[in-house]
Design a protein around this motif. Structure first.
Motif, PDB file in Angstrom:
ATOM      1  N   LEU A  47       0.582  -1.320   0.055  1.00 19.92           N
ATOM      2  CA  LEU A  47       0.018  -0.052   0.359  1.00 19.92           C
ATOM      3  C   LEU A  47       0.596   1.292  -0.330  1.00 19.92           C
ATOM      4  O   LEU A  47       1.955   1.514   1.019  1.00 19.92           O
ATOM      5  CB  LEU A  47      -1.238   0.283   1.064  1.00 19.92           C
ATOM      6  CG  LEU A  47      -2.453  -1.037   1.150  1.00 19.92           C
ATOM      7  CD1 LEU A  47      -2.429  -0.613   2.335  1.00 19.92           C
ATOM      8  CD2 LEU A  47      -3.011  -0.993   0.393  1.00 19.92           C
ATOM      9  N   THR A  48       0.901   2.191  -0.914  1.00 17.76           N
ATOM     10  CA  THR A  48       1.305   3.824  -0.640  1.00 17.76           C
ATOM     11  C   THR A  48       0.245   4.132  -0.140  1.00 17.76           C
ATOM     12  O   THR A  48      -0.443   4.223  -0.429  1.00 17.76           O
ATOM     13  CB  THR A  48       1.605   3.693  -1.978  1.00 17.76           C
ATOM     14  OG1 THR A  48       3.111   2.784  -2.416  1.00 17.76           O
ATOM     15  CG2 THR A  48       2.277   5.061  -2.142  1.00 17.76           C
ATOM     16  N   SER A  49       0.814   5.302   1.326  1.00 23.27           N
ATOM     17  CA  SER A  49       0.127   6.078   1.859  1.00 23.27           C
ATOM     18  C   SER A  49       0.855   7.185   2.176  1.00 23.27           C
ATOM     19  O   SER A  49       2.597   7.422   2.519  1.00 23.27           O
ATOM     20  CB  SER A  49      -0.695   5.447   3.165  1.00 23.27           C
ATOM     21  OG  SER A  49      -1.456   6.850   3.329  1.00 23.27           O
ATOM     22  N   SER A  50       0.008   8.287   2.347  1.00 23.12           N
ATOM     23  CA  SER A  50       1.178   9.869   2.293  1.00 23.12           C
ATOM     24  C   SER A  50       0.654   9.889   3.726  1.00 23.12           C
ATOM     25  O   SER A  50       1.923  10.642   4.396  1.00 23.12           O
ATOM     26  CB  SER A  50       0.373  10.788   2.129  1.00 23.12           C
ATOM     27  OG  SER A  50      -1.459  11.309   3.197  1.00 23.12           O
ATOM     28  N   ILE A  51       0.313   9.034   4.584  1.00 23.53           N
ATOM     29  CA  ILE A  51       0.438   8.674   6.002  1.00 23.53           C
ATOM     30  C   ILE A  51       0.419   7.358   6.806  1.00 23.53           C
ATOM     31  O   ILE A  51       0.285   6.431   6.364  1.00 23.53           O
ATOM     32  CB  ILE A  51      -0.693   9.547   6.454  1.00 23.53           C
ATOM     33  CG1 ILE A  51      -2.038   8.561   6.285  1.00 23.53           C
ATOM     34  CG2 ILE A  51      -1.109  10.694   6.023  1.00 23.53           C
ATOM     35  CD1 ILE A  51      -3.419   8.930   7.053  1.00 23.53           C
ATOM     36  N   PRO A  52       1.194   7.651   8.207  1.00 22.50           N
ATOM     37  CA  PRO A  52       1.289   5.968   8.363  1.00 22.50           C
ATOM     38  C   PRO A  52      -0.050   5.603   8.843  1.00 22.50           C
ATOM     39  O   PRO A  52      -1.574   6.363   9.280  1.00 22.50           O
ATOM     40  CB  PRO A  52       2.125   6.284   9.881  1.00 22.50           C
ATOM     41  CG  PRO A  52       2.790   7.767  10.082  1.00 22.50           C
ATOM     42  CD  PRO A  52       1.275   8.141   8.741  1.00 22.50           C
ATOM     43  N   LEU A  53      -0.162   4.030   8.591  1.00 25.85           N
ATOM     44  CA  LEU A  53      -1.658   3.127   8.908  1.00 25.85           C
ATOM     45  C   LEU A  53      -1.288   2.356   9.693  1.00 25.85           C
ATOM     46  O   LEU A  53      -0.042   1.502   9.789  1.00 25.85           O
ATOM     47  CB  LEU A  53      -2.174   2.672   7.252  1.00 25.85           C
ATOM     48  CG  LEU A  53      -2.127   3.214   6.330  1.00 25.85           C
ATOM     49  CD1 LEU A  53      -2.817   2.590   4.822  1.00 25.85           C
ATOM     50  CD2 LEU A  53      -2.858   4.667   5.352  1.00 25.85           C
ATOM     51  N   ASN A  54      -2.144   1.837  10.752  1.00 24.28           N
ATOM     52  CA  ASN A  54      -2.245   1.539  11.617  1.00 24.28           C
ATOM     53  C   ASN A  54      -2.966   0.286  11.091  1.00 24.28           C
ATOM     54  O   ASN A  54      -3.199  -0.102   9.617  1.00 24.28           O
ATOM     55  CB  ASN A  54      -3.587   2.129  12.657  1.00 24.28           C
ATOM     56  CG  ASN A  54      -4.520   2.004  12.600  1.00 24.28           C
ATOM     57  OD1 ASN A  54      -5.446   1.228  11.806  1.00 24.28           O
ATOM     58  ND2 ASN A  54      -5.279   3.243  13.180  1.00 24.28           N
ATOM     59  N   GLU A  55      -3.038  -0.867  12.256  1.00 27.16           N
ATOM     60  CA  GLU A  55      -3.468  -1.893  11.505  1.00 27.16           C
ATOM     61  C   GLU A  55      -4.796  -2.033  10.581  1.00 27.16           C
ATOM     62  O   GLU A  55      -4.875  -3.059  10.182  1.00 27.16           O
ATOM     63  CB  GLU A  55      -3.347  -3.066  13.210  1.00 27.16           C
ATOM     64  CG  GLU A  55      -3.564  -4.819  12.559  1.00 27.16           C
ATOM     65  CD  GLU A  55      -2.909  -5.577  13.665  1.00 27.16           C
ATOM     66  OE1 GLU A  55      -3.457  -6.693  13.518  1.00 27.16           O
ATOM     67  OE2 GLU A  55      -2.524  -4.397  14.939  1.00 27.16           O
TER      68      GLU A  55
END
Length: 455
Positions: free
Chosen positions: A94-102
Motif C-alpha cells: 500500500l502506498t500512503s501519505s500517512i502511517p496506517l495502523n493495523e
C-alpha cells in the motif's frame, strides 16, 4: 342515571388529562429518538456516498491518465479531496501519505475483495476502485466515520433532558386541547338544571370535530327531553282538569241554567235590560264549562248543515249588552248567508272566545271587525280588534293550552279556537295587523269529515 347514582361516580378533575399525558410523553420520546436515529443513518449514508464518489472519480482519472502512484501524489489527492487516498499495487503493498495502523491496513485490503462497496471497521470506512486490469492495482479512499455529537457521552444528558422537556410540552398542549372542551361541557351540564336547555359556549357548538358533534347532540337531546317533559306535564294537567271538570260540570251548569232562566224572566216580564246582561253572564259561565269539557275530554264533532251568518248574528245579539258595557262597536262584513257542514255549538264557542279576547284587549273600548268570505270549496273568517296586539311570546304559544298573558286567564280560549277549527278540517293563525291590533284569520272547508277535536 339518577342523582344518587351520579354521586357514586364523582367527577375527578384532571383524570382524563392524567390518562392522556403519560402515553403522549412516552410516544413523543420514542418519536424523538427514532427521528435522531434516522437522522444519524441518513448522515452516515451521505458520507458513504460521498466517499464512493471521491474514489470513483479519482479511479477514472487514473484510468485515462498514467500518473506515478507515489506517496506525494497520494498526499496531494488527500489534501484536495479531504479523505485519505491510498494506492494498492500488490496483495501486501500500500502506498500512503500517512502511517496506517493495523485496523486501517486490514480494512484497506478487505475493500480490494469487493471493489465499489464501502466497508466499515473500527470507526473507519473505505472503498476501493480498480485502475487497471489487475484487481490488485486500485485506488482506495479511506476516512474515519464521523461521530455524531448528540450521542457523545458529554452531550447525551442534555439531549435527553431537552427531549423530555419537548415531550412534556407537546403532551401537555395536546392533552389540554382535548380535555379543556370536555371540562367546559361537564361544567355547563352540572350547572344547568335538568328542566332547562343547555347554554354552551359558541366555541364548543361550532367545533367541527367529535367534541363539537357530541356537544350539539347533547344540546339536542336535552331539548328533546325538555319537550317530552313539557308534553307529559301538559298531559298531567289535562288529566287533572278532566277529573275536576267531570266533578264540577254538573254542579256548575245547573245553577247557571237557573241564572239564565231568571235573567230571561226579568227581561221579558219587567222589560229590564239587566236581565239580558244576567243571561249573557250565565251563558259565559256555561261557555267556560264547555271549554273545560272540550279540552279535558275531547269528543268527535257532530256536523250538520248550518248558516254561519245566522250563528254569528245570533251570537252578536247575545253579546250586545257586553259590547255596550265595554264601549265596543262591532263591524260585520257578512254575505247574506253562508251554509256549511259544522258543529254549530262549537263554532259559536270559537267566535265567542275570539270576541271575548278582543274585548279584553281594548279596556278603553274600540272597534272589532268580523269578516266572512265564501269561496267555492271553503270559507274564510277574520276577527280584527284595535288593541295592543299579540306579543312575540304569545304568537309563539298561540293555541297552547294553559298559556295566557292575561291576569287570571286560564289559557283555554285560543286552544279551543285552534282545536275546533282543526277538527273541522281547517286551520287558523294569528298575527298583528299592519293597521294595529290583533288579527286572527282562519279557513274551514264547507264539507269536512267529523274528527276528534283534540289530539
Amino acid at each position: 342515571m339518577t342523582a344518587l347514582e351520579a354521586d357514586r361516580y364523582p367527577y375527578s378533575r384532571g383524570g382524563l388529562f392524567r390518562r392522556l399525558i403519560f402515553p403522549l410523553v412516552i410516544l413523543t420520546l420514542i418519536t424523538v429518538f427514532f427521528s435522531l436515529y434516522n437522522a444519524r443513518q441518513v448522515e452516515k449514508e451521505h458520507h458513504r456516498n460521498r466517499l464512493k464518489s471521491i474514489g470513483s472519480s479519482n479511479a477514472q482519472l487514473f484510468q485515462r491518465i498514467s500518473l506515478p502512484r507515489t506517496g506525494r501524489l497520494a498526499k496531494d489527492l488527500s489534501t484536495t479531496t479531504g479523505v485519505t487516498i491510498l494506492f494498492s499495487h500488490s496483495r501486501s503493498g500500500l502506498t500512503s501519505s500517512i502511517p496506517l495502523n493495523e485496523s486501517q491496513q486490514k480494512l484497506a485490503f478487505e475493500t480490494l475483495e469487493t471493489p465499489g462497496q464501502a466497508l466499515e471497521d473500527d470507526g473507519y470506512q473505505a472503498v476501493a476502485f480498480t485502475i487497471s486490469d489487475s484487481p490488485q492495482e486500485a485506488i482506495i479512499a479511506l476516512e474515519s466515520i464521523p461521530r455524531w455529537s448528540l450521542f457523545e457521552t458529554s452531550n447525551l444528558t442534555p439531549t435527553l433532558l431537552s427531549s423530555l422537556v419537548f415531550a412534556l410540552g407537546a403532551a401537555f398542549i395536546i392533552s389540554r386541547s382535548a380535555v379543556n372542551p370536555l371540562e367546559k361541557l361537564v361544567k355547563a351540564i352540572r350547572n344547568t338544571p335538568g328542566d332547562e336547555a343547555l347554554t354552551l359556549p359558541s366555541s364548543l357548538l361550532e367545533q367541527r370535530d367529535e367534541i363539537g358533534i357530541l356537544t350539539r347532540e347533547l344540546v339536542s337531546s336535552r331539548q328533546r327531553l325538555i319537550d317530552e317533559q313539557q308534553k307529559r306535564e301538559r298531559a298531567e294537567r289535562l288529566a287533572m282538569l278532566g277529573q275536576l271538570t267531570t266533578s264540577l260540570a254538573h254542579e256548575i251548569k245547573n245553577p247557571a241554567a237557573s241564572i239564565i232562566m231568571h235573567g230571561q224572566a226579568l227581561e221579558q216580564q219587567h222589560d229590564n235590560p239587566i236581565g239580558s246582561l244576567i243571561q249573557e253572564e250565565g251563558e259565559q259561565i256555561v261557555s267556560l264549562v264547555d271549554q273545560w269539557l272540550f279540552v279535558a275530554k275531547p269528543e268527535g264533532t257532530q256536523h250538520s248543515s248550518n248558516d254561519l251568518v245566522a250563528i254569528l248574528e245570533q251570537l252578536l245579539k247575545k253579546l250586545q249588552p257586553l259590547f255596550d258595557f265595554h264601549a265596543v262597536s262591532v263591524i260585520t262584513n257578512f254575505p247574506d248567508e253562508l251554509f256549511f257542514q259544522c258543529d254549530a255549538h262549537r263554532i259559536e264557542l270559537v267566535f265567542r272566545n275570539l270576541l271575548s279576547n278582543s274585548i279584553h284587549a281594548m279596556p278603553e273600548g274600540g272597534r272589532i271587525t268580523v269578516t266572512l268570505t265564501e269561496n267555492p270549496t271553503d270559507l274564510t273568517f277574520s276577527v280584527h280588534d284595535q288593541g295592543s296586539g299579540f306579543s312575540d311570546e304569545a304568537l309563539s304559544h298561540f293555541g297552547e293550552a294553559f298559556y295566557s298573558e292575561r291576569e287570571g286567564g286560564m289559557g283555554l280560549g285560543l286552544t279551543l279556537v285552534k282545536e275546533v277549527v282543526m277538527a273541522h278540517g281547517g286551520d287558523v293563525e294569528a298575527r298583528n295587523s299592519d293597521q294595529g291590533g290583533a288579527l286572527v284569520t282562519g279557513r274551514i272547508p264547507k264539507h269536512a269529515t267529523p274528527t276528534t277535536s283534540l289530539s
